[in-house]
Design a protein around this motif. Sequence first.
Motif, mmCIF file in Angstrom:
data_model
loop_
_atom_site.group_PDB
_atom_site.id
_atom_site.type_symbol
_atom_site.label_atom_id
_atom_site.label_comp_id
_atom_site.label_asym_id
_atom_site.label_seq_id
_atom_site.Cartn_x
_atom_site.Cartn_y
_atom_site.Cartn_z
ATOM 1 N N LYS A 136 3.070 5.921 -5.771
ATOM 2 C CA LYS A 136 2.742 5.956 -7.202
ATOM 3 C C LYS A 136 1.465 6.735 -7.477
ATOM 4 O O LYS A 136 1.011 6.811 -8.628
ATOM 5 N N LYS B 173 1.912 1.911 -3.432
ATOM 6 C CA LYS B 173 0.791 2.500 -4.176
ATOM 7 C C LYS B 173 0.661 3.986 -3.871
ATOM 8 O O LYS B 173 0.381 4.788 -4.763
ATOM 9 N N GLU C 144 -1.548 5.938 -6.310
ATOM 10 C CA GLU C 144 -2.688 5.029 -6.440
ATOM 11 C C GLU C 144 -3.414 4.838 -5.114
ATOM 12 O O GLU C 144 -4.118 3.852 -4.908
ATOM 13 N N TRP C 145 -3.275 5.792 -4.195
ATOM 14 C CA TRP C 145 -3.873 5.686 -2.869
ATOM 15 C C TRP C 145 -5.394 5.798 -2.882
ATOM 16 O O TRP C 145 -6.058 5.468 -1.903
ATOM 17 N N ASP D 143 0.830 -1.209 0.000
ATOM 18 C CA ASP D 143 0.000 0.000 0.000
ATOM 19 C C ASP D 143 0.864 1.259 0.000
ATOM 20 O O ASP D 143 0.511 2.271 -0.621
#
Length: 605
Positions: A99, A96, A101-102, A93
Amino acid sequence: MKTSKEVYENRKNKYDRLLQKQTKASNLLSNLRLLVMLAGFAGALLLYSTRNYILLAGVMAATLILFAYLVIQHSKVIENKEYTALLSKINEDSIKRCKGEWNEFPDDGKDFMDENHPYSGDLDIFGPGSLFQCINAAITYTGRRMLSDLLTRHPTNADDIRKRQAAIEELAGKVSWRQRFLAEGLMAETKMQNPESLIAWVNQENPFFRKAWVVFLAKLLPSATLLLLLTAWATGIIPYYIPALALAVQYILLSVKKKERNSNFLLAKKYSKDIKVYYNLIKRLENQKFRSEYLKSIKGSMMNRESQTACYQMKKLFKIADSLDNRKNAFYFVFNILTLWDYQNLIALERWKEKSGRFLKSWIEAIGTVEALSSLSILRFDNPEWSMPEITSNQKPVFEAKGMGHPLLGRERVNNDVQILEPIHTLLITGSNMSGKSTLLRAAGINLVLAYAGAPVCAGFFRASLMHVHSCMRVSDNLEKSISSFYAELLRIKSIVAKSKEGESVFFLLDEIFKGTNSIDRHMGAKVLIRKLCSTKSIGLVSTHDLELCDLEKENNAVKNYHFQEFYENGRICFDYKLRPGASTTRNAIYLMKLAGIDVEDEQI
């Protein structure tokens, strides 16, 4: 130096390798359990067939002992495996988040959304795509609430903010500890519950189970009954009806206060798993050394009145709750009659309440505070280039940021400098559609929220005084309350004006004010409002398409114009999202209409 993403990737790879080893160990122990049972069963059959009963008893005992040992070891490996899997998922996570993408994270804090809050809805504090969704690492009910409070509460003391800053700075460097602390919370089998009834339970006295004669009889009677049973069985001197009569008396005693006992058992069943999580979190907290004064004070406060640690006391409470929860065991009925175990548990519970009951709330709040600080420290570790804001105690409102961007926009964000210092009170932001006006307002607001929470901000330099944050940006009709968007906007603005009239410092963010009315009224209303706000201890940003408002800069030295602009390249409209001084000189509405496929003839313009 490794980036935060690289650190998380290395940690995930480490835990994935450990998980593979633990999976192999788990499979091996599972096979060994089966092998021991089969071997023991085969040996028992062989010895039974040869009538070697003494050796048979020994083989059966050895088999059961070895099997029980393997079961215990297997359970430990399975628990460790689950813990390792959680650590791997935490790092996944975290990758992410790095990146961008949270927005896939399940907890977006939508339960904290409040349409009446002065800014949380406009600044995306809660809900899908929110700040809460991005950073939350709180699992307990109280931890989530503490993080919510830090992001929505008006700051009252600059020193408190500085203490949180030091704590967040320290926690940022404790990646391993933070992740293990989070994993302890994630070990909860179900969602953590509101601890209000748990706190009420441990603060509710039951005088009956504190009486000396009840405690004395609860210890004496089971001991005497067991002694009578053993004597009757071993010697035959005592008739069996005497221990049977003693057991009958104990059975009758179990009907006394039965309703109260059952109430305690239900609460124990409800909270036993949560209590275990609290115990593990407190244990992890107490075993960690801290440098910052705030974290040291939190850790130091976790004692009862006898200076026993919270960890020691929570372990005792967990054992009591677990024992109460075990009443569903098939053998509990007989065991309870023999030992008056219900009484033993409730006497132990009353002793615990007397020693530590009043402290449980503060212990749970301490856990929640550390969870909230850990959540905010993620921003510090993931974004080492962000700055820790300077919070001033000036009477005059101040907002100064260099290289400020929106913290939720990722690496593609465009940073700008924003400065509101005396005599300036209002920055009037103009520019064409989609040029970045609203984003700038939100960037200023959300960074100020982070600053007051004690977190780093998305800026190279940031300085601000203590102010009440208010916004009027996303306003819509409320059919249920029969409120139009224009009236809803008026109510928001009314609250801003009322707060500023009280002499409070207000930081206001107004996006396209009075857009729900005609251009003449909008223009006049905006001018009156800006002049009024400039005469108070309030500062802020106002975005508008009404270029006529830019004349205010000539009339009032408290107003300063800034703008965004677009440019065209290969027939395409482009934006650089850079803030420039002065009023906007461009428009793009017709071009955007054409871009959207709306047929607009030039002669119609």
